[in-house]
Scaffold this active site. Sequence first.
Site: not given
Length: 308
Positions: A264, A131, A101, A292, A224, A128
């Site tokens: 998310c 996700q 990450r 996830r 988001d 991402h």
Amino acid sequence: MTRHFLRDDDLSPLEQKEILDLAEQVKADRWGRKPLAGPQTVAVIFDKSSTRTRVSFAVGIADLGGSPLIISTANSQLGGKETASDTARVLERQVAAIVWRTYGQEGLIEMAHGTQVPVINALSDEFHPCQLLADLLTIREHKGELKGLIVAFLGDGADNMVHSYLLAGATAGMHVRIACPADYLPLADVVADAEKIATTTGGSISILTDAAEAVTGADVVVTDTWVSMGKEDEKAARVASLSAYKVDAAMMALAKPDAIFLHCLPADRGYEVEADVIDGTQSVIWDEAENRLHAQKALMVWLLEQAA
């Protein structure tokens, strides 16, 4: 052959479906697959703080019979004295896979070029993809077939979630609508890549400035945070520019009656989404957060099988 997952279009439409099918299987039989038995170790590296990514990968690796090695770059040589490729060459002799990450996509690319074990993008500034696997799994659970569905994303068009929705949605044959201000547009090369994919899958890409136009008739509504990590000093300007893209009850009413809402997380309630939407009957965010775990487990199983 070693495969990496650095961005959503690293998977073909068939491969994406294979992983989503596998995710449904591992969700139904959580401890049925043990490719990391030994236990083998997976390095999980964090440049950024995390809740869902840290928990889902650590739990998922353990579920698969492995041991997660959580590494903070603040307490390692990566990004300081040592290059990503040098770190990768050290890790590959001791771990089964590397999850990172991070910030720039270029670090992930360098790490993947330097190792013979799978490298997984757990989040970068540009994409991402893990996700999106979870989101697609969630949409499939609630809507069935992905192909032909209309997905509307409202907010910051330069967001990593937007770039991943463009690529993953096109790969799934979905009609992806992005509504954002003209000064918050997605990367042109990502849009072009998504449009190229859509021509082969029957999907489509629309970049709009009118939120209502994007949401009208949508099967899925997504947003988001407007203020991602590292952009806190831009909050006032972002709120002013993005206020017309807030997802509230009136906005959701423009979508299909059975439309679902995704985010998310973490969410800034009252900014990009109102509480009555995120806590409402159309919201599936808790399924999305749980998925996830299952999507990433399926991804790891699939990548390890490719490398076997």
